[in-house]
Enzyme design. Structure first.
Site, PDB file in Angstrom:
ATOM      1  N   ARG A  98     -69.724 -26.179 -73.546  1.00  0.00           N
ATOM      2  CA  ARG A  98     -68.372 -26.544 -73.125  1.00  0.00           C
ATOM      3  C   ARG A  98     -67.411 -26.353 -74.294  1.00  0.00           C
ATOM      4  NH1 ARG A  98     -67.044 -29.980 -68.994  1.00  0.00           N
ATOM      5  NH2 ARG A  98     -65.584 -31.157 -70.268  1.00  0.00           N
ATOM      6  N   ILE A  99     -66.182 -25.996 -73.941  1.00  0.00           N
ATOM      7  CA  ILE A  99     -65.148 -25.907 -74.967  1.00  0.00           C
ATOM      8  C   ILE A  99     -64.747 -27.329 -75.345  1.00  0.00           C
ATOM      9  CG2 ILE A  99     -62.773 -25.178 -75.381  1.00  0.00           C
ATOM     10  CD1 ILE A  99     -63.345 -22.812 -73.488  1.00  0.00           C
ATOM     11  N   ASN A 114     -71.125 -24.759 -85.378  1.00  0.00           N
ATOM     12  CA  ASN A 114     -71.573 -24.172 -84.107  1.00  0.00           C
ATOM     13  C   ASN A 114     -72.410 -22.938 -84.397  1.00  0.00           C
ATOM     14  OD1 ASN A 114     -71.615 -23.702 -81.221  1.00  0.00           O
ATOM     15  ND2 ASN A 114     -70.171 -22.031 -81.559  1.00  0.00           N
ATOM     16  N   HIS A 116     -73.452 -19.390 -82.748  1.00  0.00           N
ATOM     17  CA  HIS A 116     -72.941 -18.497 -81.707  1.00  0.00           C
ATOM     18  C   HIS A 116     -73.690 -17.172 -81.771  1.00  0.00           C
ATOM     19  CE1 HIS A 116     -70.162 -16.693 -78.903  1.00  0.00           C
ATOM     20  NE2 HIS A 116     -70.093 -15.649 -79.712  1.00  0.00           N
ATOM     21  N   SER A 143     -74.219 -16.050 -85.624  1.00  0.00           N
ATOM     22  CA  SER A 143     -73.360 -16.616 -86.669  1.00  0.00           C
ATOM     23  C   SER A 143     -73.389 -18.136 -86.589  1.00  0.00           C
ATOM     24  CB  SER A 143     -71.888 -16.186 -86.460  1.00  0.00           C
ATOM     25  OG  SER A 143     -71.756 -14.783 -86.374  1.00  0.00           O
ATOM     26  N   ASP A 152     -64.815 -20.108 -80.888  1.00  0.00           N
ATOM     27  CA  ASP A 152     -65.645 -19.261 -81.749  1.00  0.00           C
ATOM     28  C   ASP A 152     -64.823 -18.526 -82.818  1.00  0.00           C
ATOM     29  OD1 ASP A 152     -67.850 -19.989 -80.181  1.00  0.00           O
ATOM     30  OD2 ASP A 152     -67.507 -18.341 -78.795  1.00  0.00           O
TER      31      ASP A 152
HETATM   32  C1  GRF Z   1     -78.484 -20.054 -78.064  1.00  0.00           C
HETATM   33  O1  GRF Z   1     -78.561 -18.703 -77.781  1.00  0.00           O
HETATM   34  C2  GRF Z   1     -77.172 -20.362 -78.721  1.00  0.00           C
HETATM   35  O2  GRF Z   1     -76.763 -19.428 -79.652  1.00  0.00           O
HETATM   36  C3  GRF Z   1     -76.283 -20.345 -77.533  1.00  0.00           C
HETATM   37  O3  GRF Z   1     -77.002 -21.052 -76.572  1.00  0.00           O
HETATM   38  C4  GRF Z   1     -78.387 -20.870 -76.814  1.00  0.00           C
HETATM   39  C5  GRF Z   1     -79.021 -22.196 -76.986  1.00  0.00           C
HETATM   40  O4  GRF Z   1     -80.419 -22.136 -77.049  1.00  0.00           O
HETATM   41  N1  GRF Z   1     -74.975 -20.870 -77.808  1.00  0.00           N
HETATM   42  P1  GRF Z   1     -81.245 -23.470 -77.191  1.00  0.00           P
HETATM   43  O5  GRF Z   1     -80.737 -24.457 -76.159  1.00  0.00           O
HETATM   44  O6  GRF Z   1     -81.070 -24.007 -78.587  1.00  0.00           O
HETATM   45  O7  GRF Z   1     -82.661 -23.081 -76.908  1.00  0.00           O
END
Ligand code: GRF
Length: 228
Positions: A98-99, A114, A116, A143, A152
Site C-alpha cells: 500500500r502507498i 523499502n 523495491h 533496490s 519509490d
Molecule cells: C518482493 O518482491 C518485494 O520486493 C516486493 O514484494 C515482494 C515481497 O516478497 N515489494 P515477500 O513477501 O518478502 O516474500
C-alpha cells in the site's frame, strides 16, 4: 507524537508487509543465526490473513483490514500509532503493498526503508519484472531506499543487479530477483542497526558521507561502493 530517539545501537526493527514474508524470514533467520544483531519489535500488516504474520509470535503481530477503513489517512494513523508504540529505530517495508500517506512518511522520516524489485529510478510502482522484459533490459534487479511521500522515489541506499536471460518470463525473473532481495535487505539492515546510514536533505548517507550512487551487492553478499 514524536518518535523516541534512536536506541544505542539502533537495533529495534518494525516490519511492514502484506504478503508471504520471505524478506522478513531472511531477517529472522539471520537473527537466529547470530549474523544480524537486531530485534524485530513488531510485524504490521494491512491484511489480517497475510502469511507473513505467521512468521512471528502472536504478541508481535498487528493487523487491520485496510479495506474496512473509510480513508487511507485513518488506516495509516492507526498503523503509525501501533508502530510508534513499539519504539522502533527502523521501519522496514518488506513487500508492503500500500502507498503510505504523507503524514505517515513524515512521522517516520529518516527511519523508513523499502525494498523495491527494480533498479530505481527505473520502474517505480508495480509490475516491474514485466516492464523490464518489455523494454528488453539486459539487467534488472532490486533496490533498498528511504521512503518519501512520492512512490519509490526516495534516496537509494543499495542495489543488487540481476542479469536478464533470453528465456526469462516474468515469473522466472521475479524468482531470481527475490533471491537477490534477501541478501540485499539483510546487508542494508546490518548497516542500519550499526547506525551507519542516515537520510539527509533527500540523500542517503553512509558513515556521514553522501552516497552519490547506490552501494552494490557483490557476489559474496557484501556491499561495495559502485566502481570499487
Ligand atoms: C518482493 O518482491 C518485494 O520486493 C516486493 O514484494 C515482494 C515481497 O516478497 N515489494 P515477500 O513477501 O518478502 O516474500
Amino acid at each position: 507524537m514524536n518518535l523516541t530517539p534512536f536506541s544505542s545501537p539502533p537495533r529495534r526493527i518494525a516490519v511492514l508487509a502484506s504478503g508471504r514474508g520471505s524478506n522478513l524470514q531472511a531477517l529472522l533467520d539471520a537473527i537466529d543465526a547470530g549474523t544480524l544483531d537486531a530485534d524485530i519489535v513488531g510485524v504490521f500488516s494491512d491484511k489480517p490473513q497475510a502469511p507473513v504474520l505467521q512468521r512471528v509470535p502472536e504478541a508481535l503481530r498487528w493487523s487491520r483490514d485496510a479495506k474496512l477503513y473509510p480513508q487511507r489517512v485513518d488506516f495509516d494513523a492507526d498503523l503509525a500509532a501501533a508502530i510508534a508504540s513499539t519504539q522502533p529505530d527502523w521501519v522496514v517495508c518488506a513487500g508492503y503493498l500500500r502507498i503510505l500517506d504523507a503524514a505517515f512518511v513524515q512521522r517516520f522520516h529518516g527511519r523508513l526503508l523499502n525494498i523495491h524489485p527494480s533498479l530505481l529510478p527505473k520502474y517505480r510502482g508495480l509490475r516491474t519484472h514485466i516492464r523490464a522484459l518489455a523494454a528488453g533490459d539486459r539487467e534488472h534487479g532490486v533496490s533498498v531506499h528511504f521512503v518519501t511521500p512520492d512512490l519509490d522515489a526516495g534516496a537509494v541506499i543499495a542495489q543488487a543487479v540481476v542479469a536478464v536471460d533470453a528465456q526469462d518470463d516474468a515469473d522466472s525473473l521475479a524468482a531470481r530477483v527475490l533471491q537477490a532481495e534477501h541478501p540485499l535487505l539483510l546487508a542494508v539492515v546490518r548497516l542500519a542497526v550499526a547506525g551507519r546510514i542516515a537520510e539527509q536533505d533527500a540523500t542517503a548517507q553512509l558513515d556521514g558521507h553522501t552516497l552519490f550512487t547506490p552501494l552494490q551487492l557483490d557476489c559474496t553478499g557484501h556491499l561495495a561502493r559502485s566502481g570499487a
